[in-house]
Write a protein that holds these residues in place. Sequence first.
Motif, PDB file in Angstrom:
ATOM      1  N   ASN A   1       0.814  -1.218   0.000  1.00 30.52           N
ATOM      2  CA  ASN A   1       0.000   0.000   0.000  1.00 30.52           C
ATOM      3  C   ASN A   1       0.853   1.276   0.000  1.00 30.52           C
ATOM      4  OD1 ASN A   1      -2.798   0.923  -0.024  1.00 30.52           O
ATOM      5  ND2 ASN A   1      -2.340   1.879   1.928  1.00 30.52           N
ATOM      6  N   SER A   2       2.007   1.203  -0.645  1.00 23.48           N
ATOM      7  CA  SER A   2       2.879   2.374  -0.712  1.00 23.48           C
ATOM      8  C   SER A   2       2.597   3.242  -1.924  1.00 23.48           C
ATOM      9  CB  SER A   2       4.349   1.934  -0.742  1.00 23.48           C
ATOM     10  OG  SER A   2       4.595   1.129  -1.895  1.00 23.48           O
ATOM     11  N   ALA A   3       1.761   2.753  -2.846  1.00 20.93           N
ATOM     12  CA  ALA A   3       1.467   3.520  -4.056  1.00 20.93           C
ATOM     13  C   ALA A   3       0.222   2.954  -4.733  1.00 20.93           C
ATOM     14  CB  ALA A   3       2.649   3.479  -5.018  1.00 20.93           C
ATOM     15  N   VAL A   4      -0.357   3.767  -5.602  1.00 17.24           N
ATOM     16  CA  VAL A   4      -1.452   3.309  -6.450  1.00 17.24           C
ATOM     17  C   VAL A   4      -1.223   3.865  -7.853  1.00 17.24           C
ATOM     18  CG1 VAL A   4      -2.970   5.255  -5.853  1.00 17.24           C
ATOM     19  CG2 VAL A   4      -3.963   3.135  -6.757  1.00 17.24           C
ATOM     20  N   ARG A   5      -1.470   3.023  -8.841  1.00 15.39           N
ATOM     21  CA  ARG A   5      -1.327   3.434 -10.232  1.00 15.39           C
ATOM     22  C   ARG A   5      -2.679   3.350 -10.926  1.00 15.39           C
ATOM     23  NH1 ARG A   5       2.899   0.441 -14.183  1.00 15.39           N
ATOM     24  NH2 ARG A   5       4.343   1.510 -12.779  1.00 15.39           N
ATOM     25  N   PHE A   6      -2.971   4.359 -11.733  1.00 14.90           N
ATOM     26  CA  PHE A   6      -4.202   4.376 -12.516  1.00 14.90           C
ATOM     27  C   PHE A   6      -3.838   4.389 -13.998  1.00 14.90           C
ATOM     28  CE2 PHE A   6      -5.220   6.489  -8.520  1.00 14.90           C
ATOM     29  CZ  PHE A   6      -6.374   5.817  -8.128  1.00 14.90           C
ATOM     30  N   LYS A   7      -4.391   3.451 -14.732  1.00 15.16           N
ATOM     31  CA  LYS A   7      -4.280   3.458 -16.191  1.00 15.16           C
ATOM     32  C   LYS A   7      -5.588   4.016 -16.730  1.00 15.16           C
ATOM     33  CE  LYS A   7      -3.324   0.579 -20.258  1.00 15.16           C
ATOM     34  NZ  LYS A   7      -2.270   1.488 -20.750  1.00 15.16           N
ATOM     35  N   LEU A   8      -5.522   5.085 -17.491  1.00 15.42           N
ATOM     36  CA  LEU A   8      -6.711   5.818 -17.907  1.00 15.42           C
ATOM     37  C   LEU A   8      -7.326   5.209 -19.165  1.00 15.42           C
ATOM     38  CD1 LEU A   8      -5.466   9.491 -17.425  1.00 15.42           C
ATOM     39  CD2 LEU A   8      -6.210   7.816 -15.701  1.00 15.42           C
ATOM     40  N   ARG A   9      -8.631   5.385 -19.296  1.00 21.76           N
ATOM     41  CA  ARG A   9      -9.335   4.920 -20.492  1.00 21.76           C
ATOM     42  C   ARG A   9      -9.032   5.866 -21.654  1.00 21.76           C
ATOM     43  NH1 ARG A   9     -13.030   1.077 -18.943  1.00 21.76           N
ATOM     44  NH2 ARG A   9     -13.463   1.110 -16.702  1.00 21.76           N
ATOM     45  N   LYS A  10      -8.731   5.281 -22.773  1.00 21.56           N
ATOM     46  CA  LYS A  10      -8.414   6.097 -23.947  1.00 21.56           C
ATOM     47  C   LYS A  10      -9.635   6.872 -24.431  1.00 21.56           C
ATOM     48  CE  LYS A  10      -4.577   3.194 -25.503  1.00 21.56           C
ATOM     49  NZ  LYS A  10      -3.581   4.139 -24.961  1.00 21.56           N
TER      50      LYS A  10
ATOM     51  N   ALA B   1       3.138   7.705 -18.244  1.00 28.04           N
ATOM     52  CA  ALA B   1       2.844   7.719 -19.681  1.00 28.04           C
ATOM     53  C   ALA B   1       1.627   8.615 -19.859  1.00 28.04           C
ATOM     54  CB  ALA B   1       2.568   6.307 -20.196  1.00 28.04           C
ATOM     55  N   ASP B   2       1.241   8.865 -21.086  1.00 28.14           N
ATOM     56  CA  ASP B   2       0.080   9.721 -21.327  1.00 28.14           C
ATOM     57  C   ASP B   2      -1.161   9.196 -20.618  1.00 28.14           C
ATOM     58  OD1 ASP B   2       1.480  11.484 -22.812  1.00 28.14           O
ATOM     59  OD2 ASP B   2       0.773  10.766 -24.769  1.00 28.14           O
ATOM     60  N   ASP B   3      -1.240   7.862 -20.475  1.00 25.61           N
ATOM     61  CA  ASP B   3      -2.435   7.261 -19.878  1.00 25.61           C
ATOM     62  C   ASP B   3      -2.143   6.540 -18.559  1.00 25.61           C
ATOM     63  OD1 ASP B   3      -0.975   5.184 -20.913  1.00 25.61           O
ATOM     64  OD2 ASP B   3      -2.685   4.168 -21.845  1.00 25.61           O
ATOM     65  N   GLU B   4      -1.007   6.834 -17.925  1.00 32.93           N
ATOM     66  CA  GLU B   4      -0.682   6.189 -16.659  1.00 32.93           C
ATOM     67  C   GLU B   4      -0.129   7.201 -15.670  1.00 32.93           C
ATOM     68  OE1 GLU B   4       0.778   1.991 -16.380  1.00 32.93           O
ATOM     69  OE2 GLU B   4       1.386   2.393 -18.447  1.00 32.93           O
ATOM     70  N   VAL B   5      -0.657   7.155 -14.454  1.00 30.24           N
ATOM     71  CA  VAL B   5      -0.213   8.061 -13.408  1.00 30.24           C
ATOM     72  C   VAL B   5      -0.119   7.282 -12.101  1.00 30.24           C
ATOM     73  CG1 VAL B   5      -2.589   8.802 -12.921  1.00 30.24           C
ATOM     74  CG2 VAL B   5      -0.682  10.278 -12.266  1.00 30.24           C
TER      75      VAL B   5
END
Length: 602
Positions: free
Chosen positions: A116-125, A169-173
């Motif tokens: 639980n040290s981080a969370v990544r979101f991959k965004l919908r195109k 990346a453009d779709d990852e934070v």
Amino acid sequence: MRKKLIRSIIVVLLVALSFGLPVLAEEHALALHGTPKYPADFTHFDYVNPDAPKGGTMRLANVAAATFDSLHPFILRGTPAQGLGLIYDSLTERSLDEAFTEYGLIAEQITVAPDNSAVRFKLRKAARFHDGVPITAADVQWTFETLREQGHPQYRAYYRDVERVEVLADDEVEFHFATTGNAELPMIIGQMPVLPKHYWAERDFSATTLTPPVGSGPYRVAEVDAGRRVVYERVEDYWAADHPVKRGRHNIDRISYDYYRDGTVALQALKAGEYDLRQENVARNWATAYDVPAVETGELLLEEIPHSQPAGMQGFFFNTRRAMFADPQVREAIGYAFDFEWTNENLFYGAYRRTQSYFENSELAATELPNEAEQALLAPFQDQLPPRVLTEVYQPPQTNGQGVRGNLRIAMRLLRDAGWEVQDGILTHADSGQTMDFEILLVSPSFERVVLPFQRNLERLGAKVSVRTVDPTQYQNRMNDFDFDMTVHVAPQSLSPGNEQRDFWSCEAAEISGSRNVAGVCDPVIDELIERIIDAPDRESLITRTRALDRVLQWGFYAVPNWYIDQFRVAFWDRFGRPPANPPYGLALDTWWVDPEKAVER
């Protein structure tokens, strides 16, 4: 087969190494405790009609604020218009038939580190703002940093445990956390509305505005009559219209809010058909004000819709920053002057129950003696707590509904023990010479009939009490600056308390203008219990820790508890369709639709 398996393992490990974290599992949803109800391939929430027709209008009213001067809800300045949440989407969307579960919306995949040290979101195109610009990781990063640096002060406390945010990346934070114990933090980030960086690039984020902003949600601002009316229109090419969390929702083409400065005028306007639906919060109105022909004919419907939402605490909140209210014994004494039983019978037609807990109407409420787990949790703080926290169940003062004479005698004893005595007809502190002279600040005239009997009882004790009702803008400004002695306030709660408790009760929030720590609570034990709640590893420990916090708040006498009701009282014109069952954790008006067979365009 063996070679394919080895190659798969290598790929997974390479992904993990690039992430800089242990191997992670991608998820379509996050549940604080337990598992999500809906699988990855679900098509819609159970409480919607996925085939609901689109179209029509729903006209609503706003009386609570009476006016607005901004379409910018993310800063302290100004009074934002109601309904602005309709124009923004967030990374995730909460379901209303689970205690606390969020499903990906802008985020297609959610990846939480095992520690639980981080969370990544991959965004919908497919995710788009209303102007057609794609939503990117840069927008997410900019939104977070801007809210924390320039937004309402509450965001700084809410996002305190986020160390940094990184665009991969453009779709990852990816959000990195300063602590691994805050299990709620990935979900808190998921709730964050995503704002368009390009739109705000040449605008002052700290300034109020009446220019309709660019959003990404199911509605956009269509009309604005400053201070009087705001209209939202459904976005026809809304990017998420067929998304499982949105299917069957947001069915109405136009939603308007008309602003009324007077509650009585607003009620008459509903009965005259000037708007369509009203959630009734005044028991007297519900009991007596709807005796009109339209109700008899079934054109105007009255429904009581049960719910399982925690009621939180509504009460007469003390400003403990004031010297006269710094002593909890004084606050306890004042509580004996409020006669709930008389008020409920004579003013509310017996409609309410007395609030006992800051987490009322939920399993989180401390309504019995502490069990072993709570005792063990509170034992290290025993010397800092009132003995009653561990030995008694808190109950607000009660009467037989015939008067408070006996309770006022108890109040007077407590006041004398705290150094107060009546001198020249007014309560005066024997050492400081300070008089018990204070104001009860109100924003709604309808509350005056409740407060005036309370005022008279306080004056029988020797307190000099005034009641002042101000307009919503002045009220909000005074609350932001903590410029009040006592006020009617609601501290709402959810079934999964967490980071927001800092904003309600922490020493840090007590000093931040605009925070929700209205009472000015500052207690190191409460601060520690808040952190324990945030770090709760499972549901059982969350319940234990929340009940412990509840006990300390109860016996701190920060508010004179009011009342609650476990149902929505809704009056509406019979022109709508709705699903057969309302979800337990909210009034899901966004699942209603205009029935084309009943509706008459107005």
